[in-house]
Design a protein around this motif. Structure first.
Motif, PDB file in Angstrom:
ATOM      1  N   GLU A   1       0.811  -1.209   0.000  1.00  0.00           N
ATOM      2  CA  GLU A   1       0.000   0.000   0.000  1.00  0.00           C
ATOM      3  C   GLU A   1       0.850   1.267   0.000  1.00  0.00           C
ATOM      4  O   GLU A   1       0.492   2.281   0.597  1.00  0.00           O
ATOM      5  CB  GLU A   1      -1.008  -0.025   1.154  1.00  0.00           C
ATOM      6  N   ASP A   2       1.992   1.215  -0.671  1.00  0.00           N
ATOM      7  CA  ASP A   2       2.933   2.330  -0.777  1.00  0.00           C
ATOM      8  C   ASP A   2       3.545   2.266  -2.171  1.00  0.00           C
ATOM      9  O   ASP A   2       4.017   1.211  -2.586  1.00  0.00           O
ATOM     10  CB  ASP A   2       4.020   2.175   0.294  1.00  0.00           C
TER      11      ASP A   2
ATOM     12  N   ASN B   1      -0.150   5.006  -0.092  1.00  0.00           N
ATOM     13  CA  ASN B   1       0.637   5.825   0.829  1.00  0.00           C
ATOM     14  C   ASN B   1       1.937   6.249   0.162  1.00  0.00           C
ATOM     15  O   ASN B   1       2.346   5.688  -0.849  1.00  0.00           O
ATOM     16  CB  ASN B   1       0.964   5.023   2.093  1.00  0.00           C
ATOM     17  N   LYS B   2       2.610   7.213   0.779  1.00  0.00           N
ATOM     18  CA  LYS B   2       3.887   7.718   0.270  1.00  0.00           C
ATOM     19  C   LYS B   2       4.926   7.693   1.402  1.00  0.00           C
ATOM     20  O   LYS B   2       5.509   8.700   1.753  1.00  0.00           O
ATOM     21  CB  LYS B   2       3.728   9.148  -0.251  1.00  0.00           C
ATOM     22  N   LYS B   3       5.150   6.514   1.971  1.00  0.00           N
ATOM     23  CA  LYS B   3       6.080   6.407   3.100  1.00  0.00           C
ATOM     24  C   LYS B   3       7.464   5.898   2.682  1.00  0.00           C
ATOM     25  O   LYS B   3       8.384   5.868   3.479  1.00  0.00           O
ATOM     26  CB  LYS B   3       5.499   5.479   4.169  1.00  0.00           C
ATOM     27  N   ARG B   4       7.599   5.462   1.451  1.00  0.00           N
ATOM     28  CA  ARG B   4       8.845   4.911   0.894  1.00  0.00           C
ATOM     29  C   ARG B   4       9.281   3.631   1.620  1.00  0.00           C
ATOM     30  O   ARG B   4      10.444   3.431   1.920  1.00  0.00           O
ATOM     31  CB  ARG B   4       9.967   5.947   0.898  1.00  0.00           C
ATOM     32  N   THR B   5       8.309   2.762   1.893  1.00  0.00           N
ATOM     33  CA  THR B   5       8.631   1.481   2.524  1.00  0.00           C
ATOM     34  C   THR B   5       8.580   0.381   1.469  1.00  0.00           C
ATOM     35  O   THR B   5       7.805   0.444   0.522  1.00  0.00           O
ATOM     36  CB  THR B   5       7.633   1.147   3.644  1.00  0.00           C
TER      37      THR B   5
ATOM     38  N   VAL C   1       5.950   4.661  -3.549  1.00  0.00           N
ATOM     39  CA  VAL C   1       7.127   5.494  -3.793  1.00  0.00           C
ATOM     40  C   VAL C   1       8.220   4.711  -4.524  1.00  0.00           C
ATOM     41  O   VAL C   1       8.788   5.190  -5.509  1.00  0.00           O
ATOM     42  CB  VAL C   1       7.656   6.105  -2.471  1.00  0.00           C
TER      43      VAL C   1
END
Length: 166
Positions: free
Chosen positions: A49-50, A126-130, A52
């Motif tokens: 769900e990310d 999401n944009k958490k870079r995980t 990036v």
């Protein structure tokens, strides 16, 4: 594999199927993009769900490679949208396979690139870079390693440790 179908590859290589070297992904993916037939060396990515890292990889030169993303099978948001697919097309990626959702389907369907995904979803990721790049992943009942080869057409998706010739 320009004129050879995945079915013909399977028919011509029973020994590779028997040994487990030639594997077919379970038929769970929808077909998107104008390029219904594509193949190339695999780049793996594992995210949840990310998006990036998805965007970062598609900003690189594709050189005919195929990005295979294990999105954990999430159906709660899209981890790939139209802008990164346009960029992937322009950067020379052959295709993208997503174990998750995409969005901007009309835009993606106008692109000259192969895209496979479980479904479409309007919500963004999401944009958490995980996540993890270039790691072994398991999607659609198959273990996939960075550097293996993917072959896709309207019959399905095959994975091989090496480039095949029929």
């Amino acid at each position: 594999m320009a004129l050879v179908t995945t079915a013909e590859v399977c028919d011509a290589n029973p020994q590779l199927i028997g040994s487990g070297e030639l594997r077919a992904l379970q038929p769970v993916f929808q077909i998107y993009g104008r390029r219904q037939v594509f193949s190339g060396p695999i780049v793996t990515l594992k995210v949840f769900e990310d998006n990036v890292l998805v965007r970062e990889l598609l900003e690189e030169k594709g050189n005919g490679r195929v990005l295979v993303v294990d999105g954990g099978g999430s159906l709660r948001c899209a981890i790939l949208g139209g802008n990164p697919v346009v960029q992937a097309q322009n950067n020379g990626w052959a295709g993208i396979v997503v174990n998750g959702c995409i969005r901007d389907v009309d835009e993606i369907n106008g692109c000259d690139i192969g895209v496979r995904a479980l479904a479409s979803h309007p919500m963004k990721a999401n944009k958490k870079r995980t996540g993890e790049k270039h790691v072994p992943i398991s999607i659609a009942g198959t273990r996939i390693r960075d550097g293996e080869w993917l072959y896709a057409d309207t019959d399905g998706i095959l994975i091989s440790p090496t480039e095949l010739s029929v």
